[in-house]
Design an enzyme around this catalytic site. Structure first.
Site, PDB file in Angstrom:
ATOM      1  N   HIS A 241       4.753   3.066   6.887  1.00 18.93           N
ATOM      2  CA  HIS A 241       4.475   4.346   7.537  1.00 18.93           C
ATOM      3  C   HIS A 241       5.329   4.528   8.809  1.00 18.93           C
ATOM      4  O   HIS A 241       6.130   5.458   8.910  1.00 18.93           O
ATOM      5  CB  HIS A 241       2.995   4.422   7.932  1.00 18.93           C
ATOM      6  CG  HIS A 241       2.025   4.270   6.795  1.00 18.93           C
ATOM      7  ND1 HIS A 241       1.931   5.155   5.743  1.00 18.93           N
ATOM      8  CD2 HIS A 241       1.079   3.320   6.558  1.00 18.93           C
ATOM      9  CE1 HIS A 241       0.987   4.759   4.904  1.00 18.93           C
ATOM     10  NE2 HIS A 241       0.439   3.653   5.372  1.00 18.93           N
TER      11      HIS A 241
HETATM   12  O1  RIB Z   1      -1.909   6.228   8.529  1.00 22.13           O
HETATM   13  C1  RIB Z   1      -0.934   5.309   8.952  1.00 22.13           C
HETATM   14  C2  RIB Z   1      -0.837   5.291  10.435  1.00 22.13           C
HETATM   15  O2  RIB Z   1      -2.065   4.868  11.006  1.00 22.13           O
HETATM   16  C3  RIB Z   1       0.210   4.295  10.948  1.00 22.13           C
HETATM   17  O3  RIB Z   1       0.734   4.750  12.165  1.00 22.13           O
HETATM   18  C4  RIB Z   1      -0.594   3.047  11.175  1.00 22.13           C
HETATM   19  O4  RIB Z   1      -0.031   2.210  12.183  1.00 22.13           O
HETATM   20  C5  RIB Z   1      -1.882   3.617  11.668  1.00 22.13           C
HETATM   21  O5  RIB Z   1      -1.743   3.851  13.055  1.00 22.13           O
END
Ligand code: RIB
Ligand code: CA
Length: 309
Positions: A241
């Site tokens: 992500h």
């Molecule tokens: O949904 C994914 C996000 O939420 C990423 O930034 C992960 O680190 C959490 O913060």
């Protein structure tokens, strides 16, 4: 090099994103601000200190502590995935020195926005609490930044907290709503895109095996938890992500973008609404090119020996 400010809640994928950013010569990570999200902000800040001590980026970025919780609700963390300490609960991190209380994150965000204006890219990898607080203090300065690349949201795909909400937006929907309503140059990197950036466990292991050492063993240690939880949840690998948000901040051509008008609902839902676009959304991703690029830069081996040595 383009000046970058990263706002983050380290977290396993945040840590991978920072290591990727620190090995990317196209950008200069001038400041890093921490925010409560995956873990409480004091733990997020300790993790940032741990990563700085491990990687020793040059120049060392300015570090500032941010919001200890969302604007208007209790903090919900993600320790089930990231571990109680946010980095896989490894037993043997060296101690780190506490950070001074000032400057705080909001002051640093505003200062860089005022100094760099259109040259600055803000990369938001956690809940948008710090950005909302900075907007409240100096919306004009924030309005002059060049880009706000934010990992979060689930536009046309299910969320990862509820069927309609992604974690960063669901932790602080009030902050996210204000950020999307402020007219900032938002480039959203939602689950629609990040779920296309799935790193197989074998790919990480092969990369780290090419450059054995302390950095590789630490990355192996904390990322292993992410792989274990992801596989337990039936995933084919770890969704990168936050690293993808950094990748798109460096090279937007990795993605296909759609202009959209979005609002964030009361529980962090990503809603398409009528009206002129207020952001662009990363949809299609060149996954193979990104994964190769990320692995090349995550943990580079020792400098190649030249012929004379
Ligand atoms: O949904 C994914 C996000 O939420 C990423 O930034 C992960 O680190 C959490 O913060
Ligand atoms: Ca994050």
């Amino acid at each position: 090099m383009a000046p970058i400010l990263i706002d983050t809640d380290p977290g396993i994928d945040d840590a991978l994103a920072l290591l990727f950013a620190w090995n990317s010569p196209e950008i200069q990570v001038e400041a890093i601000t921490t925010v409560a999200g995956n873990v409480p902000v004091d733990i997020a800040t300790t993790n940032l200190q741990r990563l700085l001590a491990l990687r020793k980026p040059v120049p060392r970025p300015l570090v500032a502590v941010g919001a200890s919780g969302p604007l208007a609700r209790a903090l919900t963390t993600a320790t089930r995935y990231h571990g109680e300490d946010g980095l896989g609960d490894l037993p043997d991190w060296p101690d780190v020195a506490p950070l001074p209380g000032s400057p705080d994150a909001v002051s640093v965000i505003i200062d860089l926005a005022r100094r760099h204006e259109r040259a600055l890219t803000i990369v938001a990898l956690g809940p948008l609490t710090n950005l909302a607080l900075a907007l409240k203090e100096d919306a004009a300065a924030l309005g002059r930044v060049g880009r706000v690349v934010a990992m979060g949201g689930a536009v046309d795909v299910p969320g990862n907290v509820t069927p309609t909400a992604e974690f960063n937006m669901s932790v602080d929907p009030e902050a996210a709503h204000r950020v999307f309503a402020a007219g900032l140059p938002i480039e959203l990197v939602p689950l629609d895109a990040t779920r296309q950036a799935m790193l197989p466990r074998a790919g990480m292991r092969a990369t780290l095996a090419r450059s054995p050492g302390l950095l590789a063993s630490r990355i192996q240690g904390f990322s292993e938890r992410g792989f274990r939880i992801a596989h337990g949840d039936g995933e084919q690998g770890m969704a990168l992500h936050d690293p993808l948000a950094v990748g798109l901040a460096i090279d937007p051509s990795l993605g296909k973008w759609e202009a959209a008008r979005l609002a964030i609902g009361p529980e962090g839902e990503t809603l398409r609404i009528n009206g002129a676009p207020n952001c662009r959304v990363a949809k299609g991703i060149d996954s193979n090119r990104f994964i190769r690029w990320f692995l090349d830069r995550l943990c580079p081996g020792p400098a190649p020996r030249d012929a004379s040595s």
